[in-house]
Write a protein that holds these residues in place. Structure first.
Motif, PDB file in Angstrom:
ATOM      1  N   THR A   1       0.162  -6.656   8.169  1.00 33.23           N
ATOM      2  CA  THR A   1      -0.710  -5.482   8.335  1.00 33.23           C
ATOM      3  C   THR A   1      -0.874  -5.133   9.807  1.00 33.23           C
ATOM      4  OG1 THR A   1      -2.813  -4.505   7.640  1.00 33.23           O
ATOM      5  CG2 THR A   1      -2.883  -6.784   8.407  1.00 33.23           C
TER       6      THR A   1
ATOM      7  N   GLY B   1       0.713  -3.434   4.224  1.00 33.32           N
ATOM      8  CA  GLY B   1       0.123  -2.114   4.376  1.00 33.32           C
ATOM      9  C   GLY B   1      -0.763  -2.019   5.587  1.00 33.32           C
TER      10      GLY B   1
ATOM     11  N   LYS C   1      -9.503  -1.282   1.379  1.00 33.36           N
ATOM     12  CA  LYS C   1     -10.078  -0.448   0.317  1.00 33.36           C
ATOM     13  C   LYS C   1     -10.051  -1.185  -1.018  1.00 33.36           C
ATOM     14  CE  LYS C   1      -8.717   3.963   2.443  1.00 33.36           C
ATOM     15  NZ  LYS C   1      -7.803   5.132   2.324  1.00 33.36           N
TER      16      LYS C   1
ATOM     17  N   SER D   1      -2.555  -0.685  -5.470  1.00 35.06           N
ATOM     18  CA  SER D   1      -3.592  -0.053  -6.297  1.00 35.06           C
ATOM     19  C   SER D   1      -3.480  -0.440  -7.771  1.00 35.06           C
ATOM     20  CB  SER D   1      -3.514   1.470  -6.155  1.00 35.06           C
ATOM     21  OG  SER D   1      -2.231   1.944  -6.545  1.00 35.06           O
TER      22      SER D   1
ATOM     23  N   LYS E   1      -6.493  -0.370   7.191  1.00 38.38           N
ATOM     24  CA  LYS E   1      -7.495   0.542   6.620  1.00 38.38           C
ATOM     25  C   LYS E   1      -7.274   0.769   5.121  1.00 38.38           C
ATOM     26  CE  LYS E   1      -4.978   4.768   7.939  1.00 38.38           C
ATOM     27  NZ  LYS E   1      -4.602   5.157   6.581  1.00 38.38           N
ATOM     28  N   ASP E   2      -6.021   0.649   4.678  1.00 34.58           N
ATOM     29  CA  ASP E   2      -5.715   0.815   3.254  1.00 34.58           C
ATOM     30  C   ASP E   2      -5.905  -0.485   2.479  1.00 34.58           C
ATOM     31  OD1 ASP E   2      -5.037   3.523   3.557  1.00 34.58           O
ATOM     32  OD2 ASP E   2      -2.995   3.005   4.170  1.00 34.58           O
TER      33      ASP E   2
ATOM     34  N   ALA F   1       0.849  -1.185   0.000  1.00 31.26           N
ATOM     35  CA  ALA F   1       0.000   0.000   0.000  1.00 31.26           C
ATOM     36  C   ALA F   1       0.891   1.244   0.000  1.00 31.26           C
ATOM     37  CB  ALA F   1      -0.912  -0.005   1.225  1.00 31.26           C
ATOM     38  N   GLU F   2       0.274   2.377  -0.206  1.00 32.75           N
ATOM     39  CA  GLU F   2       1.024   3.639  -0.243  1.00 32.75           C
ATOM     40  C   GLU F   2       1.771   3.849   1.071  1.00 32.75           C
ATOM     41  OE1 GLU F   2       0.217   8.426  -1.074  1.00 32.75           O
ATOM     42  OE2 GLU F   2      -1.429   6.977  -1.150  1.00 32.75           O
TER      43      GLU F   2
END
Length: 302
Positions: A262, A195, A202, A181, A198-199, A153-154
């Motif tokens: 995570t 990640g 998504k 993504s 919460k990400d 994730a970012e």
């Protein structure tokens, strides 16, 4: 024609060469109990191609049923089903719960065969073992390997790269990193997802993994209080920890796998990664781990 005489002449040599090659096949056999937390046996064996049952017969006191394909007892530890308690032997090929009986699985070079004796409950499965690292990324299944994708994730690019480099250090081929993504196909690779929770959720495909937590063997849940809820083997809540992070793994399809690193805090996600990768003996981590205040907790809680 000279082909047949030549074939006859060199047949003994070819047979001898073939016998030598298959005799050098090496496999690892690990036997544990209580969700991999109590070691019983660990050895490496240079053997001819055998099925898993024959490997057990060579190294343990084995009792079987149903025509020799079902393991009833290993070294006197016998399957139990009474008073609502059910415990059985389960085996994993390179860290993934085997989809076939032990008599049907033919060993391949560098396979890690891991038997664990543990409680189980219908609808809840321990489908993968993080303690088998660098498997399944290294050994695959039935000698066939998939590419490995480390999807982050970012904000976790550096951590994703750290995992990828460690896999390559363990001679895992075809390791790729990617932004989560940008991921479109989650079915053709071994996945390592990194990640904040919460990400990750998504992403619709990642969310499905968490929605199938019982089937995959994720003994942790995330709640609205930003706490990790750790679970017993039967899925019941055991304890809650603030912040924290987890490393969990599950089987996808017949022989695929997803690993997930995570948590609710980025620092904890980085810390659990570093502690895991730095450990010299990763078999101690068994079915999965959680991190609470710098302390590693093995999963499920028992």
């Amino acid at each position: 024609m000279m082909i047949l005489p030549l074939a006859i002449r060199f047949f003994p040599l070819l047979l001898s060469l073939y016998s030598t090659l298959i005799a050098e096949m090496q496999v690892t056999l690990r036997i544990t109990k209580s969700f991999s937390q109590q070691p019983i046996l660990h050895l490496s064996d240079k053997t001819r191609p055998l099925n898993v049952i024959e490997l057990l017969k060579a190294h343990t006191d084995l009792k079987t049923g149903f025509g020799g394909g079902f393991v009833n007892s290993i070294n006197g530890i016998q399957s139990v089903s009474k008073n609502g308690e059910t415990k059985d032997w389960f085996y994993y090929v390179n860290g993934i719960l085997a989809p076939v009986g032990a008599k049907q699985y033919q060993l391949h070079h560098e396979d890690m065969i891991w038997w664990d004796f543990h409680h189980w409950k219908e609808g809840i499965s321990i489908s993968a073992l993080v303690g088998a690292y660098p498997h399944p990324f290294l050994g695959g299944y039935r000698g066939k390997k998939k590419k490995t994708v480390v999807a982050h994730a970012e904000g976790f690019q550096a951590l994703g790269q750290m995992w990828a480099e460690d896999l390559e250090k363990h001679h895992v081929d075809n390791v790729q990193t990617a932004e989560l993504s940008a991921m479109k196909d989650f079915t053709k690779s071994y996945l390592l997802l990194i990640g904040a929770y919460k990400d990750l959720v998504k992403n619709k495909q990642t969310l499905k993994f968490f929605e199938n937590a019982d089937k995959l063997g994720f003994f942790v849940r995330f709640n609205s209080e930003e706490k990790l809820e750790l679970r017993y083997f039967d899925g019941k809540p055991a304890k809650k920890i603030d912040g924290g992070a987890t490393l969990i793994a599950g089987k996808v399809g017949q022989n695929g796998a997803v690993w997930i690193v995570t948590g609710n805090q980025s620092q904890s996600i980085k810390e659990i990664s570093k502690l895991f990768l730095a450990a010299s003996d990763k078999t101690q981590f068994g079915c999965g781990i959680a991190l609470s205040k710098h302390e590693i907790i093995t999963l499920p809680v028992w």
